[in-house]
Design an enzyme around this catalytic site. Structure first.
Site, PDB file in Angstrom:
ATOM      1  N   ASP A 333       0.831  -1.189   0.000  1.00  0.00           N
ATOM      2  CA  ASP A 333       0.000   0.000   0.000  1.00  0.00           C
ATOM      3  C   ASP A 333       0.875   1.252   0.000  1.00  0.00           C
ATOM      4  OD1 ASP A 333      -2.684   1.327   0.504  1.00  0.00           O
ATOM      5  OD2 ASP A 333      -1.603   1.986   2.291  1.00  0.00           O
ATOM      6  N   GLU A 369       1.709  -0.497  -5.106  1.00  0.00           N
ATOM      7  CA  GLU A 369       0.794   0.599  -5.420  1.00  0.00           C
ATOM      8  C   GLU A 369       1.710   1.815  -5.590  1.00  0.00           C
ATOM      9  OE1 GLU A 369      -3.428   2.197  -3.733  1.00  0.00           O
ATOM     10  OE2 GLU A 369      -1.766   2.256  -2.317  1.00  0.00           O
TER      11      GLU A 369
END
Length: 684
Positions: A333, A369
């Site tokens: 993330d 990401e």
């Protein structure tokens, strides 16, 4: 590091470079009474440790750290606050929001500069000593080649809470996630790799709890080694290990969505739960005024992976989940935060270099990401091998093309061929691009074709939150409708988008529920909705759509030219001199420069062969011709089939149910309906 049981006692080890002293606190089995406080008198560098004979698994503990309380200098020690072990393998007990969790007394003029003397142990969960051994038997990781991978993003509870085939006692749990009905469904639609949204121990922000909501998604981690207790029906970590073993037995990999960019402690006004109280200046990146935190994540703080102890903790956590829990990879993330050095994003910096040289981690699947909110945070395409990257440009361009936006045809051609403009460098493979239509943070596929505007009112933020723009369209209505024409148009657009996804070079990723028409009622930011809004709705699944996805997965699996490692650049092949890629208009002619910029050029045809540099001839005889028609009805001129072959239509999105049809020999023209994807292969 952490608590290690050796059969006769437990060794405790914790990092702090600036504490003056650390105490180990042992608690009763219910976690309510502190039974003993033992100073950690042994110290090797910045590692404090003590061995306690006679302790066994099940023992509950926490730490208290003594040191200077000088928030103006970034020092926030407060021995009244019970601290979770950063290496806790299991976390037990309920977290209770209370002002006693704060290192300062709120409401005073000095705010976070003050000092609060209340004991926070009553409001804190406790770390638990565990035996991590598990009877893995002959468990083997599936190790699917990237070219064969189909990723599926899902939430453990969201996938199972409303599933009628899952035992009600196991819904919302790891055991429910790995139950036969779920595994059978994933196998049917061709999933090779499940990407689980955060399962590491996390908590809900105070402002959500006070509004009667919770952080359903789980992007507020407080324990990087511990499975979240909410997903364990019996409270034991073997439930997670059992889930992984069952997935592996079904031939499915498990990737974890991990959040090492920030913690649940928030900014200077947040609670003191673990890292802040152990060594604030080591664990977090502080601003020029060290009272405050650098916030490149939008969550109040940013972890400091430039510190050796913090980088070690992250690496230890990753290895633990691979070696002890047997997971197959990670989705990072806001990964740019992890790779940001003093000069910004650094593809050769500490975090990336540590992973690339690690004998355990360099062989698992790694998905970045590739952005955060910090300076220079958008780094799509900049990550090195072996990282794959979530490609949001793919998501937006495919949505815009099928929505009918002008000037997208040339972009969609690039996305179909693996986004070589961003990923074809430094020996990266076409599989580096993780292509997706929808993910957890945005509209579901059903809502992309059902709403032109988000409806996030249930989040309590007056519809100000959530991703924009969505490049969505209700096709004549907003939300649910009974109009058969609108429903038919929505169904075809979903098939068109899914067909585009599975025809594209790269690694396809689906969002859980998209294959059965799941809707979130227009909420494109359901992070706080632990209810039917964010749970997959299994009551009225679209079986035809699920069957269509299964067909697409088989088509991709059966045709190697759809899942190539090498990029295609219309170069002649050594074997026969034929280009590996040929773009055509509907009349059979190559598009001109003017065509690529013509807003009315909406019918794109392409002939795909093995990449020119492909070694050997393993896929040299596989040839596909695809028509991606975003315009009106048209007639398409087919190219001459190779050798003694004829074209066979293997997919047509005008119909939900697919059948394979041989074209009559000598037939050179086919009618293609408006807004349709049609695929032909060259068959004997």
């Amino acid at each position: 590091m952490g608590a290690t049981w050796d059969g006769q006692g437990v060794n405790f080890a914790v990092f702090s470079g600036e504490a003056h002293g650390i105490d180990l606190c042992l608690f009763s089995t219910d976690g309510r009474r502190e039974l003993a406080r033992i100073p950690l008198r042994e110290r090797d560098g910045d590692i404090w440790h003590v061995y306690v004979a006679g302790l066994s698994p099940g023992s509950l503990y926490g730490y208290r750290a003594r040191g200077p309380h000088e928030p103006e200098q970034g020092l926030r020690f407060n021995h009244n606050k019970l601290l979770l072990d950063p290496y806790a393998r299991k976390i037990t007990g309920r977290f209770r929001w209370s002002d006693a969790l704060l290192g300062y007394r709120p409401g005073t003029a000095r705010t976070d500069l003050g000092f609060d003397s209340r004991d926070s142990a009553f409001a804190m969960p406790k770390a638990e000593v565990v035996d991590v051994n598990f009877p893995w038997g002959n468990d083997r990781r599936p190790n699917h080649r990237r070219s064969l991978s189909v990723h599926y993003e899902t939430h453990v509870k969201g996938m199972t809470a409303g599933h009628p085939g899952v035992d009600p006692r196991k819904r919302g749990s790891f055991l429910g996630m790995a139950s036969a009905p779920v595994l059978d469904h994933l196998d049917k639609i061709g999933v090779t790799t499940v990407q689980l949204m955060p399962v590491q121990a996390h908590l809900s922000e105070r402002f959500l709890v006070e509004k009667g909501l919770s952080n359903f998604w789980g992007y507020q981690t407080i324990g990087f080694f511990a499975p979240d207790p909410r997903f364990m029906s019996g409270g034991d970590i073997w439930e997670f290990q059992t889930m992984v073993r069952r997935f592996h037995s079904a031939g499915i990999e498990v990737i974890l969505d991990v959040v090492y960019n920030h913690t649940a402690e928030g900014n200077q006004l947040g609670p003191t739960l673990s890292f802040r109280g152990l060594d604030n200046r080591a664990y977090y990146r502080l601003a020029e005024d060290p009272r405050y935190y650098i916030d490149d994540t939008g969550c109040g703080n940013t972890m400091n992976l430039g510190h050796p102890a913090v980088l070690r903790m992250v690496m230890d956590s990753l290895r633990y989940w691979v070696e002890v829990m047997h997971v197959d990879g990670f989705r990072f993330d806001l990964a740019t935060s992890l790779a940001r050095g003093p000069a910004g994003f650094d593809a050769r910096g500490g975090f990336i270099s540590a992973i690339k040289q690690d004998p355990v981690l360099r062989n698992v699947k790694l998905v970045a990401e590739p952005w955060d909110l910090g300076p220079g945070g958008y780094q799509l395409g900049a990550w090195p091998h072996p990282f794959m990257e979530l490609n949001d440009r793919y998501r937006d361009d495919v949505r815009r093309f099928w929505k009918g936006d002008e000037g997208v045809t040339s972009s969609i051609a690039g996305r179909l061929m693996g986004s070589a403009d961003m990923f074809d460098h430094d020996g990266r493979a076409a599989t580096a691009s993780v292509n997706f239509l929808a993910s957890h943070d945005g509209f579901t596929l059903e809502d992309i074709v059902s709403y032109s505007a988000k409806r996030n009112w249930g989040n309590g933020e007056e519809n100000r939150d959530g991703h924009e723009p969505n490049h969505s369209d209700g096709l004549g209505a907003e939300g649910p409708t009974l109009d058969p024409d609108i429903l038919a148009a929505r169904a075809r657009r979903k098939r068109n988008m899914l067909a585009t996804l599975f025809l594209s070079q790269g690694t396809p990723m689906m969002l859980a529920g998209d294959e059965i028409g799941n809707s979130q009622g227009g909420n494109n930011n359901a992070y706080a909705q632990d209810n039917a809004t964010a749970w997959v709705n299994w009551d009225r699944p679209d079986h035809d759509l699920a069957d269509f996805v299964a067909w697409l997965a088989r088509m991709r699996r059966d045709h190697p030219v759809l899942r190539q490692r090498l990029f295609l650049h219309s170069k002649p092949r050594h074997r026969d001199g034929i280009p590996d890629l040929s773009w055509r208009r509907s009349d059979g002619e190559p598009p001109t420069t003017e065509d690529w910029h013509d807003p009315n050029f909406r019918c794109l045809c392409v002939e795909i062969r093995a990449a020119s540099a492909t070694p050997g001839y393993s896929m040299s005889d596989d040839v596909l011709f695809a028509v991606i028609n975003g315009g009106g009805d048209c007639t398409v001129q087919l190219p001459d089939p190779p050798g003694r072959r004829r074209w066979r239509r293997i997919m047509d999105t005008t119909a939900a149910r697919q059948t394979t049809v041989f074209l009559v020999p000598g037939r050179t023209e086919v009618a293609v309906a408006a807004e349709t994807v049609v695929v032909f292969d060259a068959a004997p």
